[in-house]
Design an enzyme around this catalytic site. Sequence first.
Site, PDB file in Angstrom:
ATOM      1  N   ARG A 117      12.188  -4.704 -12.039  1.00  0.00           N
ATOM      2  CA  ARG A 117      11.668  -4.061 -10.843  1.00  0.00           C
ATOM      3  C   ARG A 117      10.280  -3.480 -11.088  1.00  0.00           C
ATOM      4  O   ARG A 117       9.927  -3.129 -12.215  1.00  0.00           O
ATOM      5  CB  ARG A 117      12.598  -2.944 -10.370  1.00  0.00           C
TER       6      ARG A 117
ATOM      7  N   HIS B  25       6.101   3.304   0.166  1.00  0.00           N
ATOM      8  CA  HIS B  25       7.133   4.228   0.631  1.00  0.00           C
ATOM      9  C   HIS B  25       6.568   5.638   0.603  1.00  0.00           C
ATOM     10  O   HIS B  25       5.517   5.893   0.036  1.00  0.00           O
ATOM     11  CB  HIS B  25       8.365   4.155  -0.260  1.00  0.00           C
TER      12      HIS B  25
END
Length: 246
Positions: free
Chosen positions: A128, A190
Amino acid sequence: MTFTIAALVPSLLNTNGDAENAAVLAQRLRWAGHEARIVAVEDAADLPAHVDAVIVGSGSDSTLEPARARLLTMHDELRRWGTEGVPILSIGTGWELLSWGIETADGGIVEGLAVLPGRAVPRAEGGRITGDLVVRSPRFGHLVGFENHAREYVQAEASPLGRIVAGEGNGRGSSQEGVVMGWVLGTHLHGPVLAKNPALADAMLTEMATRAGVAYEPGEQTAVVDAFAAEARAAQLKAAGVALPA
């Protein structure tokens, strides 16, 4: 008038609180003296007759297929909104679902709605991407947030949201983040991104107001909140080792 902000499929696409970008827009409108309402749209049956902005938040891979199925019921509206210039902000997997499609790590393919160019593919190195993300956008200035994704984004190099200052963004050595087509925006940022980046929020609000034939001027309370955002941005930029021009 009352501005209507649609948050699409928030029960599945709000993993990082990104559906709350709708609340940021609505509150800034109220501080500016306008009326605003947020409509949670879980499928086409919930769609209001008119929308002034659309938020598509991020979800998890376990919700990709059910989220896609619900968004598919609004496919015609999404295409029409994009063509008409309605501001649409999509984040993370919500953005990926508006792309040409998603290739998963197990070799599967989730067809996208093809509202935005490009596709999401597994990382070449695996694992990730997580951490601070800083982007220099020609339209919106420097944008900050955090990224948390296991896919990279390709075939949209001609229309990025901006260039990477810190972080990975779209990956594959592109030095780019996000994708833009008119007022349809896709990003890994985000935060929620509009809370951390008031300039981006106000750019969307100005476009919404212009389309509605009214003026948007940030209210007094907006300046107070934006001061907190500025402190948060400064701390994140310092942590990421980014020094902006004076």
